[in-house]
Design an enzyme around this catalytic site. Structure first.
Site, short mmCIF file in Angstrom:
data_model
loop_
_atom_site.label_atom_id
_atom_site.label_comp_id
_atom_site.label_asym_id
_atom_site.label_seq_id
_atom_site.Cartn_x
_atom_site.Cartn_y
_atom_site.Cartn_z
N PRO A 124 -6.31 4.28 -4.17
CA PRO A 124 -4.87 4.49 -3.74
C PRO A 124 -4.06 3.23 -3.65
O PRO A 124 -4.62 2.42 -2.66
CB PRO A 124 -5.08 5.19 -2.46
CG PRO A 124 -6.50 5.27 -2.00
CD PRO A 124 -7.20 4.46 -2.85
N GLU A 125 -3.06 3.01 -4.19
CA GLU A 125 -2.00 2.09 -3.84
C GLU A 125 -0.65 2.62 -3.13
O GLU A 125 -0.80 3.61 -2.73
CB GLU A 125 -1.52 1.53 -5.05
CG GLU A 125 -2.62 1.10 -6.00
CD GLU A 125 -2.19 0.33 -7.34
OE1 GLU A 125 -1.00 -0.07 -7.48
OE2 GLU A 125 -3.05 0.60 -8.52
#
Length: 304
Positions: free
Chosen positions: A2-3
């Site tokens: 996840p960013e």
DNA sequence: ACGCCTACCTGCTTGC
DNA sequence: TGCAAGCAGGTAGGCG
């Protein structure tokens, strides 16, 4: 995995669903997930009875603010996910920590690759969880000193979606660096929250080659990159994140942004602007996707 | 400051 | 079909 947009999606989901909930108890199934306090049994004991006041995000870390002032940090790293589910439903072999909520639900920390880390920090004072390289962040991460809340993420660069992240500030920071744009965008102490997907997408949108040196950018380049970074992140949030293998929101559902990406994992496919085939190269050990026509190679004669 | 390497882990895809 | 290599969104830490 996840960013920023994915972590933001998780944090918003949790704010809606678990703010106000009390953690009746926790079960740590993979000890190394717990950073602090040690040992993990102490974490279980200390989190029991805590009520979640508010959930938000800093960089790629989810922050669960507790009523007593303590903060639980969840760094999802590559494959971490926080999922809310009714208790006892579908036993998940990858659930590394399970929080039993007093209302009968469960908050599950799921993490296939076990890279993610959870910390529980004292009220009014926190230790930094670190932010990439640099003596400052390393010293803080390794030390035993307690820091004020405001200093928690001191090693991180600016939040790209914050008001204070202006073109002028970005320009100043870029001008001081000779690194490749791709590497810089991934450097969390330079800018917080951008990862491999959104770095590639932002560079494509800004018509900038990933190997371009930061200090060679003109005013217009900087402006385009500033806008591009913010746009791709905002659109990612609007689509609830880009899902490849493991990412899901707190509802357990994948995001919709993967289909909207222009270059990431589209090697060999036509550029959405010019039709040229997207190429893949490795920069700083990370796969990097770009359009060789829209993002022209930096010329070799540029100052070294 | 920066590049490059290894490590942390498991699962999926790819190529022979 | 089977097996091994290669790949994956992140980051810490070590070396040069």
């Amino acid at each position: 995995m996840p960013e920023l947009p994915e972590v933001e999606t998780v944090a918003r989901d949790l704010q809606r669903w678990v703010a106000g909930a009390t953690i009746a108890g926790a079960e740590v199934r993979w000890a190394r997930t717990i950073r602090h306090p040690q040992p993990p049994e102490r974490f279980e004991a200390e989190i029991a009875g805590a009520t979640i006041r508010r959930v938000d995000r800093r960089a790629k870390t989810v922050l669960l603010h507790l009523e007593d002032g303590r903060v639980m940090t969840v760094a999802l790293r590559m494959t971490g996910a926080l999922i809310v589910a009714p208790a006892g439903t579908g036993e998940d072999p990858y659930a590394r920590v399970v929080f039993r909520l007093a209302d009968g639900r469960e908050l599950r920390y799921r993490d296939v690759r076990k890279f993610g880390r959870i910390g529980l920090w004292p009220g009014g004072g926190l230790r930094s969880i670190g932010a990439g390289r640099g003596a400052r962040s390393r010293r803080i991460a390794e030390g035993t000193t307690t820091y004020r809340i405001g200093e928690v993420f001191s090693g991180h660069g600016p939040e790209p979606l914050s008001r204070s992240f202006t073109v002028e500030r970005f320009a100043e920071r870029l001008a001081r660096r000779s690194a490749k744009l791709k590497s810089l965008l991934l450097d969390q102490s330079f800018i917080a929250g951008v990862g491999n997907i959104y770095a590639d997408e932002a560079l494509w949108r800004a018509h900038l080659h990933p190997l371009r040196r930061a200090d060679t950018l003109g005013e217009r380049d900087v402006r385009r990159l500033h806008r591009a970074v913010r746009q791709v992140l905002r659109e990612g949030i609007a689509n609830r994140g880009a899902s490849f293998s493991d990412y899901v929101g707190a509802d357990g559902e994948p995001g919709a942004n993967a289909e909207r990406l222009a270059v990431y994992r589209r090697t060999g496919e036509p550029c959405l602007r010019c039709g040229r085939r997207i190429e893949r190269v490795v920069v700083g050990q990370r796969s990097t996707h770009f359009c060789p026509r829209c993002q022209p190679e930096p010329v070799a004669s540029e100052p070294a």
